[in-house]
Design a protein around this motif. Sequence first.
Motif: not given
Length: 355
Positions: A289-295, A307-309
Amino acid sequence: MTLLWGTYPAAGLGTPAGLGEGLWIQDDAGLAGAVQVAELPAPSYVLAHPELPLVYVASELPDSALTVLDVSRPPAPRIVASVPTGGADACHLLLAPDARTLYVSHYSSGDVAVVRLSGDGLPADAAPAQLLGHAGSGPNADRQQGPHAHSSLIAPGGAHLLVCDLGTDELRRYRIGSDGLLEPDGIAATLPPGAGPRHAVVRGGLIYVTCELDHLVRTLRWDPTSATAEVIAEAPSTLAPPRSAELQDSHLALADGPHGEVLLVSVRGADVVSVFDIAPEGELTYRAAIDAGEWPRFFAVLGDRLIVGAERGHEVRAFAMTDVFALRPESGIGDVIDLPHAAAEVVSPACVAAV
Protein backbone atom coordinates in the motif's frame (compact mmCIF):
# COMPACT_ATOMS: atom_id res chain seq x y z
CA MET A 1 0.94 15.72 -21.19
CA THR A 2 -1.57 18.25 -19.88
CA LEU A 3 -3.82 17.36 -16.95
CA LEU A 4 -7.28 18.76 -16.33
CA TRP A 5 -8.67 18.39 -12.80
CA GLY A 6 -12.29 18.64 -11.76
CA THR A 7 -12.80 19.68 -8.14
CA TYR A 8 -15.31 19.82 -5.32
CA PRO A 9 -16.05 22.97 -3.30
CA ALA A 10 -13.19 23.91 -1.00
CA ALA A 11 -15.12 22.69 2.05
CA GLY A 12 -15.67 19.28 0.43
CA LEU A 13 -18.38 17.07 -1.01
CA GLY A 14 -21.84 17.83 0.34
CA THR A 15 -21.19 21.51 1.01
CA PRO A 16 -22.78 24.27 -1.13
CA ALA A 17 -21.49 24.26 -4.71
CA GLY A 18 -20.81 27.19 -7.03
CA LEU A 19 -18.59 29.08 -4.58
CA GLY A 20 -15.54 29.38 -6.81
CA GLU A 21 -14.56 25.75 -7.42
CA GLY A 22 -13.95 24.56 -10.96
CA LEU A 23 -11.29 23.20 -13.29
CA TRP A 24 -7.54 23.25 -12.73
CA ILE A 25 -4.89 22.63 -15.37
CA GLN A 26 -1.31 21.44 -15.15
CA ASP A 27 1.40 21.61 -17.76
CA ASP A 28 2.58 18.02 -17.43
CA ALA A 29 2.36 14.86 -15.39
CA GLY A 30 5.20 16.13 -13.22
CA LEU A 31 2.55 18.37 -11.66
CA ALA A 32 4.18 21.68 -12.53
CA GLY A 33 2.08 24.84 -12.67
CA ALA A 34 -1.29 23.77 -11.22
CA VAL A 35 -3.67 26.70 -11.70
CA GLN A 36 -7.44 27.13 -11.80
CA VAL A 37 -8.62 28.05 -15.29
CA ALA A 38 -12.42 27.95 -15.06
CA GLU A 39 -15.24 28.14 -12.55
CA LEU A 40 -17.94 25.45 -12.67
CA PRO A 41 -20.17 24.16 -9.87
CA ALA A 42 -18.85 20.87 -8.45
CA PRO A 43 -17.23 19.46 -11.62
CA SER A 44 -16.56 16.10 -9.99
CA TYR A 45 -15.97 13.94 -13.08
CA VAL A 46 -14.01 14.79 -16.22
CA LEU A 47 -13.60 12.61 -19.31
CA ALA A 48 -11.59 13.33 -22.44
CA HIS A 49 -12.81 12.42 -25.93
CA PRO A 50 -10.42 9.84 -27.44
CA GLU A 51 -9.93 11.74 -30.72
CA LEU A 52 -11.45 15.23 -30.56
CA PRO A 53 -10.11 18.11 -28.39
CA LEU A 54 -13.15 17.89 -26.14
CA VAL A 55 -13.63 17.17 -22.44
CA TYR A 56 -16.94 16.18 -20.84
CA VAL A 57 -17.59 17.41 -17.32
CA ALA A 58 -20.30 16.26 -14.89
CA SER A 59 -21.42 18.78 -12.28
CA GLU A 60 -22.50 16.92 -9.14
CA LEU A 61 -25.59 18.95 -8.26
CA PRO A 62 -29.21 18.29 -7.24
CA ASP A 63 -30.02 19.22 -10.84
CA SER A 64 -26.93 17.86 -12.53
CA ALA A 65 -25.51 19.11 -15.80
CA LEU A 66 -23.10 17.95 -18.48
CA THR A 67 -20.69 20.58 -19.79
CA VAL A 68 -18.55 20.12 -22.89
CA LEU A 69 -15.26 22.01 -23.15
CA ASP A 70 -13.03 22.70 -26.13
CA VAL A 71 -9.41 22.25 -25.02
CA SER A 72 -7.78 22.98 -28.40
CA ARG A 73 -6.72 26.48 -27.39
CA PRO A 74 -4.62 26.40 -24.24
CA PRO A 75 -4.31 27.53 -21.55
CA ALA A 76 -8.01 27.98 -20.74
CA PRO A 77 -10.69 25.54 -21.95
CA ARG A 78 -13.76 27.01 -23.62
CA ILE A 79 -17.33 25.90 -22.88
CA VAL A 80 -19.04 24.86 -26.11
CA ALA A 81 -22.18 23.09 -24.83
CA SER A 82 -24.14 22.35 -21.68
CA VAL A 83 -27.19 20.15 -21.14
CA PRO A 84 -29.07 18.92 -18.05
CA THR A 85 -28.61 15.25 -17.26
CA GLY A 86 -32.00 14.77 -15.60
CA GLY A 87 -30.81 13.24 -12.33
CA ALA A 88 -29.35 14.27 -8.99
CA ASP A 89 -25.62 14.27 -8.24
CA ALA A 90 -23.99 13.00 -11.43
CA CYS A 91 -20.80 11.25 -10.35
CA HIS A 92 -19.49 9.22 -13.33
CA LEU A 93 -19.30 9.42 -17.11
CA LEU A 94 -18.70 6.62 -19.60
CA LEU A 95 -18.21 7.14 -23.32
CA ALA A 96 -19.40 4.35 -25.62
CA PRO A 97 -16.66 2.67 -27.70
CA ASP A 98 -17.87 4.43 -30.86
CA ALA A 99 -17.93 7.80 -29.00
CA ARG A 100 -21.52 8.45 -30.08
CA THR A 101 -23.18 7.97 -26.68
CA LEU A 102 -22.38 9.15 -23.17
CA TYR A 103 -23.70 7.33 -20.10
CA VAL A 104 -24.14 9.39 -16.92
CA SER A 105 -24.50 7.79 -13.46
CA HIS A 106 -26.34 9.74 -10.76
CA TYR A 107 -25.59 8.89 -7.14
CA SER A 108 -28.48 10.47 -5.27
CA SER A 109 -31.34 9.70 -7.66
CA GLY A 110 -29.91 6.37 -8.83
CA ASP A 111 -30.64 7.14 -12.49
CA VAL A 112 -28.54 6.44 -15.57
CA ALA A 113 -28.88 9.04 -18.32
CA VAL A 114 -28.13 8.36 -21.98
CA VAL A 115 -26.84 11.40 -23.86
CA ARG A 116 -26.52 11.01 -27.62
CA LEU A 117 -23.56 12.72 -29.31
CA SER A 118 -23.24 14.04 -32.84
CA GLY A 119 -20.24 13.42 -35.06
CA ASP A 120 -18.63 16.58 -33.73
CA GLY A 121 -18.75 15.16 -30.21
CA LEU A 122 -21.39 17.61 -28.97
CA PRO A 123 -24.75 16.59 -27.47
CA ALA A 124 -27.27 15.81 -30.20
CA ASP A 125 -30.27 16.82 -28.08
CA ALA A 126 -31.17 19.40 -25.47
CA ALA A 127 -31.87 16.67 -22.90
CA PRO A 128 -30.96 13.01 -22.34
CA ALA A 129 -32.49 10.55 -24.78
CA GLN A 130 -33.18 8.23 -21.82
CA LEU A 131 -33.27 8.47 -18.05
CA LEU A 132 -33.40 5.02 -16.49
CA GLY A 133 -34.26 4.68 -12.82
CA HIS A 134 -34.17 1.80 -10.39
CA ALA A 135 -35.68 0.72 -7.05
CA GLY A 136 -34.38 -1.07 -4.01
CA SER A 137 -32.30 -0.58 -0.89
CA GLY A 138 -29.71 -2.26 1.31
CA PRO A 139 -29.10 -2.94 5.00
CA ASN A 140 -26.88 0.11 5.60
CA ALA A 141 -29.47 2.66 6.73
CA ASP A 142 -27.15 5.63 6.26
CA ARG A 143 -25.91 4.79 2.77
CA GLN A 144 -28.38 2.33 1.22
CA GLN A 145 -31.78 3.90 1.70
CA GLY A 146 -32.34 3.75 -2.07
CA PRO A 147 -30.53 3.08 -5.35
CA HIS A 148 -27.19 4.86 -5.91
CA ALA A 149 -25.78 4.45 -9.42
CA HIS A 150 -22.09 5.12 -8.81
CA SER A 151 -20.47 4.11 -12.12
CA SER A 152 -20.99 2.10 -15.28
CA LEU A 153 -18.90 -0.14 -17.50
CA ILE A 154 -19.21 -2.21 -20.67
CA ALA A 155 -19.63 -5.88 -19.80
CA PRO A 156 -17.38 -8.56 -21.32
CA GLY A 157 -18.48 -9.14 -24.90
CA GLY A 158 -19.70 -5.56 -25.33
CA ALA A 159 -23.46 -6.28 -25.50
CA HIS A 160 -24.42 -4.90 -22.09
CA LEU A 161 -23.90 -1.88 -19.89
CA LEU A 162 -23.44 -2.72 -16.21
CA VAL A 163 -24.13 -0.20 -13.46
CA CYS A 164 -22.55 -0.47 -10.02
CA ASP A 165 -25.43 0.34 -7.66
CA LEU A 166 -24.01 1.09 -4.21
CA GLY A 167 -27.47 1.39 -2.71
CA THR A 168 -28.88 -1.97 -3.76
CA ASP A 169 -25.70 -4.12 -3.83
CA GLU A 170 -26.33 -4.97 -7.48
CA LEU A 171 -24.73 -4.79 -10.88
CA ARG A 172 -27.67 -3.59 -12.94
CA ARG A 173 -27.77 -4.81 -16.56
CA TYR A 174 -28.88 -2.96 -19.71
CA ARG A 175 -28.73 -4.29 -23.25
CA ILE A 176 -27.02 -1.81 -25.57
CA GLY A 177 -28.80 -1.13 -28.86
CA SER A 178 -27.08 -0.38 -32.15
CA ASP A 179 -27.94 3.28 -31.60
CA GLY A 180 -26.38 3.30 -28.11
CA LEU A 181 -29.75 3.42 -26.35
CA LEU A 182 -30.35 1.05 -23.44
CA GLU A 183 -32.96 -1.62 -22.77
CA PRO A 184 -33.39 -2.60 -19.10
CA ASP A 185 -32.40 -6.25 -18.83
CA GLY A 186 -32.49 -7.16 -15.14
CA ILE A 187 -29.65 -7.74 -12.72
CA ALA A 188 -26.30 -9.21 -13.73
CA ALA A 189 -25.06 -9.84 -10.19
CA THR A 190 -26.22 -9.42 -6.61
CA LEU A 191 -23.42 -8.89 -4.10
CA PRO A 192 -23.57 -9.65 -0.37
CA PRO A 193 -25.85 -7.29 1.60
CA GLY A 194 -24.06 -4.12 2.64
CA ALA A 195 -21.20 -4.51 0.15
CA GLY A 196 -21.79 -1.20 -1.64
CA PRO A 197 -20.29 -1.78 -5.13
CA ARG A 198 -18.73 1.49 -6.34
CA HIS A 199 -16.40 1.00 -9.34
CA ALA A 200 -15.44 -1.97 -11.54
CA VAL A 201 -13.05 -2.94 -14.32
CA VAL A 202 -13.11 -5.78 -16.85
CA ARG A 203 -10.20 -8.14 -17.55
CA GLY A 204 -11.17 -10.73 -20.14
CA GLY A 205 -14.07 -12.71 -18.68
CA LEU A 206 -13.54 -11.36 -15.16
CA ILE A 207 -14.89 -8.26 -13.44
CA TYR A 208 -13.13 -6.73 -10.46
CA VAL A 209 -15.41 -4.65 -8.22
CA THR A 210 -14.33 -2.41 -5.37
CA CYS A 211 -16.98 -2.24 -2.66
CA GLU A 212 -17.06 1.00 -0.70
CA LEU A 213 -19.02 -0.15 2.35
CA ASP A 214 -17.44 -3.47 3.32
CA HIS A 215 -13.96 -2.70 1.95
CA LEU A 216 -13.57 -5.81 -0.18
CA VAL A 217 -12.42 -6.21 -3.77
CA ARG A 218 -14.52 -8.90 -5.38
CA THR A 219 -13.68 -10.97 -8.44
CA LEU A 220 -16.67 -11.98 -10.56
CA ARG A 221 -16.71 -14.44 -13.44
CA TRP A 222 -18.89 -13.43 -16.40
CA ASP A 223 -21.17 -16.01 -18.03
CA PRO A 224 -21.79 -14.88 -21.63
CA THR A 225 -24.72 -17.25 -22.08
CA SER A 226 -26.81 -15.89 -19.21
CA ALA A 227 -25.18 -12.44 -19.11
CA THR A 228 -24.69 -12.82 -15.37
CA ALA A 229 -21.65 -12.63 -13.10
CA GLU A 230 -20.80 -14.80 -10.11
CA VAL A 231 -18.54 -13.84 -7.22
CA ILE A 232 -15.62 -16.28 -7.19
CA ALA A 233 -13.18 -14.53 -4.83
CA GLU A 234 -12.87 -11.58 -2.49
CA ALA A 235 -9.99 -9.86 -0.71
CA PRO A 236 -9.62 -6.87 1.65
CA SER A 237 -8.99 -3.72 -0.35
CA THR A 238 -6.08 -2.89 1.95
CA LEU A 239 -4.36 -4.23 5.03
CA ALA A 240 -3.48 -0.70 6.11
CA PRO A 241 -5.40 0.58 9.15
CA PRO A 242 -7.64 3.66 9.18
CA ARG A 243 -5.64 6.88 9.51
CA SER A 244 -7.74 9.97 8.77
CA ALA A 245 -11.24 8.45 8.96
CA GLU A 246 -13.16 5.18 8.61
CA LEU A 247 -12.41 3.19 5.48
CA GLN A 248 -14.22 3.93 2.22
CA ASP A 249 -13.06 2.20 -0.96
CA SER A 250 -12.94 4.57 -3.89
CA HIS A 251 -11.48 3.71 -7.30
CA LEU A 252 -9.64 0.93 -9.11
CA ALA A 253 -7.71 0.46 -12.36
CA LEU A 254 -5.56 -2.08 -14.18
CA ALA A 255 -1.94 -1.38 -15.14
CA ASP A 256 0.30 -3.50 -17.36
CA GLY A 257 3.76 -3.85 -15.82
CA PRO A 258 6.99 -5.53 -16.90
CA HIS A 259 6.11 -8.71 -15.01
CA GLY A 260 2.37 -8.77 -15.63
CA GLU A 261 -0.73 -6.80 -14.78
CA VAL A 262 -1.46 -5.25 -11.42
CA LEU A 263 -4.70 -3.97 -9.95
CA LEU A 264 -4.59 -0.61 -8.15
CA VAL A 265 -7.27 0.29 -5.59
CA SER A 266 -7.59 3.57 -3.67
CA VAL A 267 -8.96 3.43 -0.13
CA ARG A 268 -9.97 6.62 1.65
CA GLY A 269 -9.54 6.74 5.41
CA ALA A 270 -6.51 4.48 5.16
CA ASP A 271 -5.42 7.03 2.52
CA VAL A 272 -3.56 4.57 0.35
CA VAL A 273 -3.44 3.08 -3.10
CA SER A 274 -3.19 -0.70 -2.74
CA VAL A 275 -1.27 -2.80 -5.25
CA PHE A 276 -2.44 -6.31 -6.15
CA ASP A 277 -0.58 -8.72 -8.41
CA ILE A 278 -2.79 -10.58 -10.88
CA ALA A 279 -2.08 -14.22 -11.73
CA PRO A 280 -2.60 -15.28 -15.36
CA GLU A 281 -5.94 -16.86 -14.41
CA GLY A 282 -6.99 -13.67 -12.60
CA GLU A 283 -6.31 -14.41 -8.91
CA LEU A 284 -5.37 -11.35 -6.85
CA THR A 285 -2.46 -11.26 -4.39
CA TYR A 286 -2.04 -8.21 -2.17
CA ARG A 287 1.46 -6.75 -2.43
CA ALA A 288 1.67 -3.34 -0.75
CA ALA A 289 0.00 0.00 0.00
CA ILE A 290 1.29 3.43 -1.01
CA ASP A 291 0.71 6.62 0.99
CA ALA A 292 -1.58 8.52 -1.42
CA GLY A 293 -2.39 11.64 0.60
CA GLU A 294 -5.52 12.40 2.59
CA TRP A 295 -8.72 10.99 1.02
CA PRO A 296 -7.58 9.67 -2.40
CA ARG A 297 -10.90 9.88 -4.23
CA PHE A 298 -9.64 9.26 -7.76
CA PHE A 299 -6.47 8.22 -9.55
CA ALA A 300 -5.40 7.46 -13.09
CA VAL A 301 -2.49 5.71 -14.75
CA LEU A 302 -1.42 8.18 -17.43
CA GLY A 303 1.62 7.24 -19.46
CA ASP A 304 4.40 6.31 -17.05
CA ARG A 305 2.81 8.05 -14.05
CA LEU A 306 0.26 7.24 -11.39
CA ILE A 307 -1.68 10.46 -10.76
CA VAL A 308 -3.66 10.67 -7.50
CA GLY A 309 -6.07 13.34 -6.28
CA ALA A 310 -6.09 13.64 -2.47
CA GLU A 311 -9.39 15.45 -2.00
CA ARG A 312 -9.21 16.39 1.68
CA GLY A 313 -5.46 16.99 1.53
CA HIS A 314 -6.01 19.55 -1.26
CA GLU A 315 -3.12 18.14 -3.23
CA VAL A 316 -2.35 15.95 -6.20
CA ARG A 317 0.51 13.50 -6.38
CA ALA A 318 2.43 11.88 -9.24
CA PHE A 319 4.30 8.59 -8.78
CA ALA A 320 6.57 6.92 -11.34
CA MET A 321 4.96 3.66 -12.43
CA THR A 322 8.43 2.09 -12.52
CA ASP A 323 8.55 2.66 -8.74
CA VAL A 324 5.06 1.21 -8.31
CA PHE A 325 5.91 -1.90 -10.32
CA ALA A 326 9.16 -2.34 -8.35
CA LEU A 327 7.45 -2.33 -4.93
CA ARG A 328 8.39 -5.27 -2.73
CA PRO A 329 5.72 -7.14 -0.80
CA GLU A 330 5.05 -5.42 2.52
CA SER A 331 7.35 -6.54 5.30
CA GLY A 332 4.76 -6.07 8.04
CA ILE A 333 0.99 -6.38 7.95
CA GLY A 334 -0.55 -2.95 7.46
CA ASP A 335 2.64 -1.20 6.34
CA VAL A 336 2.17 2.01 4.33
CA ILE A 337 5.01 2.87 1.95
CA ASP A 338 6.05 6.48 1.41
CA LEU A 339 6.98 6.26 -2.26
CA PRO A 340 8.87 9.19 -3.87
CA HIS A 341 6.48 11.52 -5.68
CA ALA A 342 5.89 15.00 -7.02
CA ALA A 343 3.07 17.03 -5.45
CA ALA A 344 1.13 20.22 -6.12
CA GLU A 345 -1.73 22.09 -4.51
CA VAL A 346 -5.17 21.65 -6.06
CA VAL A 347 -8.21 22.48 -3.93
CA SER A 348 -10.46 19.43 -3.38
CA PRO A 349 -9.37 17.40 -6.43
CA ALA A 350 -12.07 14.95 -7.54
CA CYS A 351 -11.11 13.61 -11.00
CA VAL A 352 -8.41 14.03 -13.64
CA ALA A 353 -8.19 13.60 -17.42
CA ALA A 354 -5.23 13.89 -19.78
CA VAL A 355 -5.88 16.37 -22.60
